[in-house]
Design a protein around this motif. Sequence first.
Motif, PDB file in Angstrom:
ATOM      1  N   GLU A  27       0.832  -1.207   0.000  1.00  0.00           N
ATOM      2  CA  GLU A  27       0.000   0.000   0.000  1.00  0.00           C
ATOM      3  C   GLU A  27       0.871   1.263   0.000  1.00  0.00           C
ATOM      4  O   GLU A  27       0.574   2.227  -0.709  1.00  0.00           O
ATOM      5  CB  GLU A  27      -0.961  -0.006   1.195  1.00  0.00           C
ATOM      6  CG  GLU A  27      -1.948   1.148   1.110  1.00  0.00           C
ATOM      7  CD  GLU A  27      -3.060   1.085   2.158  1.00  0.00           C
ATOM      8  OE1 GLU A  27      -3.367  -0.025   2.633  1.00  0.00           O
ATOM      9  OE2 GLU A  27      -3.609   2.151   2.475  1.00  0.00           O
ATOM     10  N   ALA A  28       1.963   1.223   0.770  1.00  0.00           N
ATOM     11  CA  ALA A  28       2.855   2.390   0.835  1.00  0.00           C
ATOM     12  C   ALA A  28       3.483   2.663  -0.533  1.00  0.00           C
ATOM     13  O   ALA A  28       3.622   3.821  -0.948  1.00  0.00           O
ATOM     14  CB  ALA A  28       3.948   2.154   1.877  1.00  0.00           C
ATOM     15  N   LYS A  31       0.855   4.221  -2.645  1.00  0.00           N
ATOM     16  CA  LYS A  31       0.566   5.564  -2.140  1.00  0.00           C
ATOM     17  C   LYS A  31       1.616   6.553  -2.658  1.00  0.00           C
ATOM     18  O   LYS A  31       1.307   7.666  -3.058  1.00  0.00           O
ATOM     19  CB  LYS A  31       0.572   5.532  -0.604  1.00  0.00           C
ATOM     20  CG  LYS A  31      -0.427   6.462   0.028  1.00  0.00           C
ATOM     21  CD  LYS A  31      -0.406   6.337   1.542  1.00  0.00           C
ATOM     22  CE  LYS A  31      -1.668   5.698   2.064  1.00  0.00           C
ATOM     23  NZ  LYS A  31      -1.665   5.430   3.491  1.00  0.00           N
ATOM     24  N   ASP A  34       0.897   7.264  -6.219  1.00  0.00           N
ATOM     25  CA  ASP A  34      -0.266   8.147  -6.267  1.00  0.00           C
ATOM     26  C   ASP A  34       0.173   9.592  -5.987  1.00  0.00           C
ATOM     27  O   ASP A  34      -0.155  10.524  -6.717  1.00  0.00           O
ATOM     28  CB  ASP A  34      -1.288   7.664  -5.224  1.00  0.00           C
ATOM     29  CG  ASP A  34      -2.628   8.369  -5.337  1.00  0.00           C
ATOM     30  OD1 ASP A  34      -2.815   9.153  -6.273  1.00  0.00           O
ATOM     31  OD2 ASP A  34      -3.487   8.123  -4.475  1.00  0.00           O
ATOM     32  N   ARG A  35       0.975   9.756  -4.930  1.00  0.00           N
ATOM     33  CA  ARG A  35       1.396  11.097  -4.513  1.00  0.00           C
ATOM     34  C   ARG A  35       2.352  11.720  -5.535  1.00  0.00           C
ATOM     35  O   ARG A  35       2.185  12.856  -5.947  1.00  0.00           O
ATOM     36  CB  ARG A  35       2.093  10.989  -3.147  1.00  0.00           C
ATOM     37  CG  ARG A  35       2.516  12.316  -2.541  1.00  0.00           C
ATOM     38  CD  ARG A  35       3.423  12.076  -1.343  1.00  0.00           C
ATOM     39  NE  ARG A  35       4.630  11.366  -1.741  1.00  0.00           N
ATOM     40  CZ  ARG A  35       5.126  10.309  -1.113  1.00  0.00           C
ATOM     41  NH1 ARG A  35       4.558   9.822  -0.037  1.00  0.00           N
ATOM     42  NH2 ARG A  35       6.227   9.721  -1.536  1.00  0.00           N
ATOM     43  N   VAL A 104      -4.205   3.348 -10.277  1.00  0.00           N
ATOM     44  CA  VAL A 104      -4.941   4.169  -9.310  1.00  0.00           C
ATOM     45  C   VAL A 104      -6.267   4.569  -9.947  1.00  0.00           C
ATOM     46  O   VAL A 104      -6.281   5.153 -11.030  1.00  0.00           O
ATOM     47  CB  VAL A 104      -4.137   5.443  -8.947  1.00  0.00           C
ATOM     48  CG1 VAL A 104      -4.949   6.339  -8.021  1.00  0.00           C
ATOM     49  CG2 VAL A 104      -2.809   5.065  -8.300  1.00  0.00           C
ATOM     50  N   ARG A 129      -5.631  -1.887  -2.320  1.00  0.00           N
ATOM     51  CA  ARG A 129      -6.456  -1.120  -1.369  1.00  0.00           C
ATOM     52  C   ARG A 129      -7.820  -0.835  -1.974  1.00  0.00           C
ATOM     53  O   ARG A 129      -7.938  -0.172  -2.998  1.00  0.00           O
ATOM     54  CB  ARG A 129      -5.780   0.210  -1.004  1.00  0.00           C
ATOM     55  CG  ARG A 129      -6.554   0.971   0.081  1.00  0.00           C
ATOM     56  CD  ARG A 129      -5.901   2.275   0.433  1.00  0.00           C
ATOM     57  NE  ARG A 129      -6.303   3.343  -0.472  1.00  0.00           N
ATOM     58  CZ  ARG A 129      -5.854   4.604  -0.388  1.00  0.00           C
ATOM     59  NH1 ARG A 129      -4.961   4.921   0.543  1.00  0.00           N
ATOM     60  NH2 ARG A 129      -6.260   5.528  -1.230  1.00  0.00           N
ATOM     61  N   TYR A 194      -6.407   1.344  -5.112  1.00  0.00           N
ATOM     62  CA  TYR A 194      -5.113   0.897  -5.615  1.00  0.00           C
ATOM     63  C   TYR A 194      -5.176  -0.571  -6.032  1.00  0.00           C
ATOM     64  O   TYR A 194      -5.662  -1.425  -5.280  1.00  0.00           O
ATOM     65  CB  TYR A 194      -4.036   1.014  -4.531  1.00  0.00           C
ATOM     66  CG  TYR A 194      -3.755   2.418  -4.050  1.00  0.00           C
ATOM     67  CD1 TYR A 194      -4.020   3.529  -4.853  1.00  0.00           C
ATOM     68  CD2 TYR A 194      -3.198   2.624  -2.796  1.00  0.00           C
ATOM     69  CE1 TYR A 194      -3.751   4.812  -4.391  1.00  0.00           C
ATOM     70  CE2 TYR A 194      -2.920   3.903  -2.336  1.00  0.00           C
ATOM     71  CZ  TYR A 194      -3.209   4.993  -3.140  1.00  0.00           C
ATOM     72  OH  TYR A 194      -2.943   6.257  -2.685  1.00  0.00           O
TER      73      TYR A 194
END
Length: 229
Positions: A27-28, A31, A34-35, A104, A129, A194
């Motif tokens: 997930e990290a 993420k 995504d960021r 995403v 996710r 995700y």
Amino acid sequence: MALHWLFPTPVLQVDLEPDKDAAAAMEAQLKAFDRDVFEHPEFRMRNNLTGDLLGRAGLDQLHRTEAFQWLNHALAIQVESYLNSLLGPDHGLEVHIQKAWPVVCAREGGTIESHTHRNAQLSAVFYVRTEEDNSSGELEFQAPENYFSHVMAIPFSEAAVSGGVFAPKQHRLLLFPSDLTHRVTPYQGQATRYSVSYDLAITTPPGQGREMRVPHPMDWVPLSGFGSA
Ligand SMILES: [Fe+2]
């Protein structure tokens, strides 16, 4: 009277159980993607973002990251049981990860249009996710429609019994033939969703080529080595 639908398509569905650390690491990783990428002004207006689509170095090589070693291992087990079920335990084939990329889905109406993965033989989707009790953004498979349209004056969608819809669920893995047309129906959620996609190639082991099978890449010789065409 009964209609018998021939030529079934094998799609594997299994709900995996990563330990807490493995799940958090995946997930990290997504993420961060995504960021760093999706939030970039260039992409912010999109309703989905895939590492594959961007064609940027490394974004389709998620399987080389530490965070996805657990999933590589789980996928190896599931692909082996898929091939065993179809071909028996003596299939003697090797499976390679060509690429794996993050996907995403945006919160409001994230969707992916119908497509196939022409570069691969088997493809997989794993939901990293998702939101509980949110069934939007399903993976919908479509049977090839050209057979019907060739022989009957009705489109396949009017004749098909089922569109082959699979519900998204956190840590669910789906494995399917890559030339099977599929799409993601519109996703609506509180948070972005995700997932990760894998494209796999099936070959013989090195030095053991067989008729009608793709030989192992180690048996290939780059033509460019003989000079530019
Ligand atoms: Fe796809």
